[in-house]
Write an enzyme that holds these catalytic residues in place. Structure first.
Site, PDB file in Angstrom:
ATOM      1  CG  HIS A  87       0.479  -2.356  -3.485  1.00 45.28           C
ATOM      2  ND1 HIS A  87       1.268  -1.284  -3.136  1.00 45.28           N
ATOM      3  CD2 HIS A  87      -0.364  -2.549  -2.443  1.00 45.28           C
ATOM      4  CE1 HIS A  87       0.927  -0.852  -1.945  1.00 45.28           C
ATOM      5  NE2 HIS A  87      -0.058  -1.586  -1.496  1.00 45.28           N
TER       6      HIS A  87
ATOM      7  CG  ASP B 127      -3.045  -4.675  -1.051  1.00 44.21           C
ATOM      8  OD1 ASP B 127      -2.701  -5.143  -2.154  1.00 44.21           O
ATOM      9  OD2 ASP B 127      -2.228  -4.360  -0.167  1.00 44.21           O
ATOM     10  CD  GLU B 128      -2.102  -0.366   1.260  1.00 43.14           C
ATOM     11  OE1 GLU B 128      -2.150   0.048   2.424  1.00 43.14           O
ATOM     12  OE2 GLU B 128      -1.043  -0.650   0.667  1.00 43.14           O
ATOM     13  CB  ALA B 129      -6.699   0.027  -6.044  1.00 42.62           C
TER      14      ALA B 129
END
Length: 594
Positions: free
Chosen positions: A192, A250-252
């Site tokens: 992000h 998060d959300e890599a």
């Protein structure tokens, strides 16, 4: 001989049946212990977000050959470059705010999240929201500045054109301190990072050039940008106290693929691969943050990458001694988590935080608030905590109730702050009253705090026709008047015979229409335009004290613009068709639209 054979056969038969029965029982036990509770509704599935692995900066990128076998797990701290604790400087006391302790309460920390990467509030409105949540009983806020921070130096060129000034940030942080709210800064340090990696000059720091989400972990120059973000945020927050610091992570979705990361893995992570690279980055960033702040500051990180990493790597790096996972699930039935995930996290992390939502977690383009969805999510987190907390040595530290403004930097807006305020206060009351599950009490308390005449939770209907909190007018206009207006306009357009017969897409495409009817169509559509513009103007006026002009324009364009274009398109086309004095001979070729 016959009886002996019979006994043998029957014995073998009993043994075989016993083995089959035992296997079936073990299978059932395994499934029931790991399968999520409750059915998975489509709405719950919509609220789930794709996740992958997560990490942060590498303190050392040499001599880091780590093995995950039992011998390496017993490696001494002396030989492990990631176990040694760094020298830490203390800028300011990091003690939590002096307020009545919630020690012993169900959630000892109840934190409200403000996502500033979309529709950031004007300062006065922001301060009003802080006073509201403090009055309601929140213990702190999670501030995700992103491009709204007054970045300086090499980061200055990437800040938002509406970014807060230094004085603005001081006003926000000072008000939070006066209200005895702990402030947790959040700086994304791995995934992000779209807000900075989207630029041409920053492409070289992406893991994959096609996706400006994830930082190339092996690129020291790119990592230095993240460190500089931390330095600047810490410097600004330090005099107000930093008891907690959130490093995102998060959300890599993809990492370990840029050339520098591949080189690092080849040199240092032959046995741990890209997971080791990510975890080393995460640990190093956490240590760097503590160096910049204080050894007493607690470092938080989202859980969704950690849960998928090899627990032995996490153990060997002693990550649980420096990072506290924030376990998020925004679905109604907590469908993305199960016993195994909590057990695996508890093996390495002595404590964790829960994370629910009050807005921005229903679906990416949701612009109206469905309060019941978030109410169900927060109520089911109470049950989840009751079932899972015993696994963690030090239990849960608290709950962070998130309010996302975009799913990521490149997405459109979802529910804005005035649209989500009623939900925010209700979800906060649910957390503060836990473990009680009395919905009437929490709704009544929320209504009282908001100055509402009652508090109804019914789909996307507004919670009350009368409240006195700041932003309520915007909420009523957008969530009640706008849908009613659009329904009425579409109904009128759909049943107007003149439009249906002489201003449809066929008429407009092939320039064939009856001018006689235009004199009746035009006033009709113009009256609808006037109705629309009155509501749009009212909405803009209600938002003026809440948001910057750019945010108002973006919100109107995304959520009302299609109707505006539709109506003005009718006006323009009717006026154009009315000028025609000759029409095409039939039959003319109908061109297929591709």
């Amino acid at each position: 001989m016959f009886p002996i054979r019979c006994i043998r056969r029957r014995s073998m038969d009993f043994i075989l049946k016993g083995v089959i029965l035992t296997t079936i029982c073990l299978f059932i036990v395994h499934m029931t212990s790991s399968y999520p509770r409750g059915g998975i509704s489509q709405r719950s599935l919509d609220s789930m977000q794709n996740q992958q692995q997560t990490p942060v900066l590498v303190k050392k990128r040499e001599n880091f050959e780590e093995s995950i076998d039992s011998n390496v797990e017993q490696q001494s701290k002396k030989d492990n470059p990631f176990v040694a604790q760094p020298t830490v400087k203390s800028l300011q006391p990091v003690a939590k705010m002096d307020r009545p302790s919630r020690e012993g309460e169900f959630y000892k920390n109840v934190v409200i999240h403000f996502d500033l990467k979309g529709a950031p509030p004007k300062v006065d409105y922001f301060l009003e929201m802080l006073r509201l949540i403090a009055k309601g009983g929140a213990t702190g806020i999670l501030l995700e500045w992103e491009d709204m921070f007054p970045w300086t130096g090499k980061l200055e060129q990437f800040k938002n054109t509406d970014a807060y000034s230094d004085a603005d940030v001081d006003s926000i942080l000072n008000e939070a301190r006066n209200l005895k709210l702990d402030v947790i800064p959040l700086v994304q340090t791995f995934g992000h990072l779209e807000w900075i990696l989207k630029y041409e000059e920053m492409r070289k720091f992406r893991e994959n050039d096609a996706y400006p989400q994830v930082l190339c972990l092996g690129n020291e120059e790119g990592v230095e940008y993240v460190k500089e973000m931390i330095r600047q945020v810490v410097k600004k927050h330090s005099k107000y106290g930093i008891p907690f610091f959130h490093i995102g992570a998060d959300e890599a979705f993809e990492f370990g693929v840029c050339q520098e990361s591949l080189d690092w893995i080849k040199k240092n992570g032959k046995t741990g691969g890209k997971q080791l690279l990510a975890l080393a980055h995460l640990k190093a960033i956490a240590e760097f943050a503590k160096q910049e702040i204080s050894a007493d500051t607690q470092i938080l990180a989202w859980h969704d990458m950690l849960k998928d990493f090899d627990p032995r790597l996490i153990k060997n790096l002693e990550l649980g001694q420096i990072v506290q996972p924030v376990v998020w699930d925004y679905s109604e039935n907590i469908v993305t988590l199960n016993d195994y995930i909590f057990s695996t996290l508890a093996d390495n992390f002595p404590t964790m935080w829960a994370s629910s939502a009050y807005k921005g977690a229903n679906y990416p383009s949701a612009s109206t608030s469905e309060v019941r969805h978030y109410e169900t999510n927060n109520r089911n987190w109470i049950k989840t905590k009751q079932a899972q907390e015993r696994k963690f040595k030090n239990g849960f530290q608290g709950i962070i109730i998130t309010g996302w403004q975009r799913y990521d930097h490149l997405a459109g807006l979802c529910e804005t702050l005035p649209i989500g305020t009623a939900s925010m206060i209700l979800q906060m009351q649910i957390a503060l009253n836990a473990p009680s599950s009395d919905m009437e009490t929490t709704r009544r308390q929320a209504g009282k705090l908001l100055g509402c005449q009652g508090f109804n939770v019914d789909g996307v209907n507004i919670v009350s026709n009368q409240c006195n909190y700041k932003g309520f007018q915007t909420y009523v206009i957008y969530q009640s008047e706008v849908p009613n207006l659009f329904s009425r306009i579409n109904g009128e357009l759909g049943k107007n015979h003149h439009l249906m017969g002489w201003a449809n897409r066929y008429n407009k495409k092939y320039n064939i229409s009856q001018n006689w009817y235009h004199k009746e169509m035009l006033p009709f559509v113009q009256s609808l335009v006037q109705q629309y513009e009155r509501v749009e103007n009212d909405l803009r006026a209600s938002m003026k004290d809440l948001f910057f002009d750019n945010t108002i324009d973006e919100f109107i364009y995304e959520n009302l613009g299609e109707m505006s274009e539709k109506l003005h398109g009718y006006v323009d086309e009717i006026q154009r068709l009315d000028k025609l004095r000759a029409w095409p001979k039939r039959h003319f070729p109908i061109r297929k639209e591709l």
